[in-house]
Write an enzyme that holds these catalytic residues in place. Structure first.
Site, mmCIF file in Angstrom:
data_model
loop_
_atom_site.group_PDB
_atom_site.id
_atom_site.type_symbol
_atom_site.label_atom_id
_atom_site.label_comp_id
_atom_site.label_asym_id
_atom_site.label_seq_id
_atom_site.Cartn_x
_atom_site.Cartn_y
_atom_site.Cartn_z
ATOM 1 C CG ASP A 88 -9.133 -3.471 2.324
ATOM 2 O OD1 ASP A 88 -9.723 -2.772 3.168
ATOM 3 O OD2 ASP A 88 -9.560 -4.573 1.933
ATOM 4 C CG ASP A 90 -12.002 -6.127 7.249
ATOM 5 O OD1 ASP A 90 -11.587 -6.806 8.195
ATOM 6 O OD2 ASP A 90 -12.609 -5.043 7.401
#
Length: 297
Positions: A88, A90
């Site tokens: 991922d 963020d």
């Protein structure tokens, strides 16, 4: 020994006493333990063991080290080094939520961040929450994305993680519910082979308040993990997935080593492995890499 318990802390934060306490905790519930192996002095160590399941060892060690800033990952010893990394972006590879920071350029960061928080903890449908937040940015000049990018910082250990795994032959993919403007730049800076994310639509130099279909959300992250593993000709046991939000949980649970990284409570509770204290280099220690094997960039 068919299993290994890895203890990881910030540099200088792992003591011999903590390692012995974990070893004794495993022995008390019937494990046979081997000789500890320091992966980095006073930072990370492996404790081989047999006679217990990984979840039993994990629980016993966590109880023994309650209150200590030490991450604990128990797993099978075989196949620790993974051949595919899916991460991922963020609050995982970068320190912030880029959509929240972009909202700050419009003066509505707090409003959008409140929705982000609920979505990342699984309280809201990801796709609906994304469309709502993007809609609130309608009319924002596209230059705001560049200003946001200039203020974005990498998570400590991100470059080491990707560079080291690439050097060992692993494929590294950034898979985000965020936006291509940011994932493309992060991927290039950190060294990911590829990036997959969503696209903010724009017209006449301003954001339209819309995001292109289809939206890359929770199901798409899992599908990307499975697709890339198939392309590499490997099983999911040879993959590593890392993230912090509810939209990461399916891929984290499916991967051979799925790590909740400084994650939201719902994710940390459901993941088999979690990192709460160390930086992203913890994912290298979890695979048995020594700090002397780390590649800086």
């Amino acid at each position: 020994m068919d299993h290994v318990l890895t203890l990881i802390a910030a540099p200088g934060g792992l003591s011999t006493a903590s390692l012995h306490a974990a070893r004794d905790a495993l022995a008390r519930i019937g494990a046979t333990t081997g000789t500890p192996d320091w992966l980095a002095p006073e930072q990370a160590a492996d404790l081989p063991f047999a006679g217990l399941a990984a979840d039993q060892a994990d629980a016993a060690a966590r109880h023994a080290l309650t209150g200590q800033p030490v991450d604990i990952i128990a797993q099978a010893a075989a196949g620790r080094r993974k051949r595919l990394l899916i991460a991922d972006m963020d609050s995982t590879i970068v320190t912030t939520e880029t959509l929240d920071e972009l909202a700050g350029q419009a003066g509505i960061k707090e409003r959008i961040a409140a929705i982000t928080k609920r979505a990342m903890n699984g309280e809201l449908d990801f796709e609906g929450a994304l469309r709502e937040r993007v809609g609130m940015l309608k009319g924002l000049p596209v230059e705001a994305m560049q200003r946001t990018w200039e203020e974005t910082e990498l998570m400590p250990g991100a470059t080491q993680l990707v560079a080291t795994m690439r050097a060992a032959g692993a494929r590294c993919a950034l898979v985000s519910g965020g936006f291509t403007f940011f994932t493309g730049r992060v991927a290039a800076l950190v060294g990911f082979h590829e990036h997959h994310s969503n696209t903010l639509l724009e017209a006449d130099g301003r954001l339209t308040g819309d995001v292109a279909d289809p939206i890359l959300g929770r199901n798409a992250k899992l599908a990307t993990l499975k697709r890339l593993a198939a392309e590499e000709g490997i099983g999911l046991e040879a993959t590593l997935a890392v993230g912090d939000g509810a939209n990461d949980l399916d891929m984290i649970q499916a991967a051979g080593l799925g790590v909740a990284y400084r994650a939201k409570p719902v994710v940390a509770a459901a993941a088999r492995a979690r990192v709460e204290h160390g930086d992203l280099s913890a994912l290298l220690f979890a695979q048995g890499y020594r700090n002397t094997e780390f590649v800086a960039d």
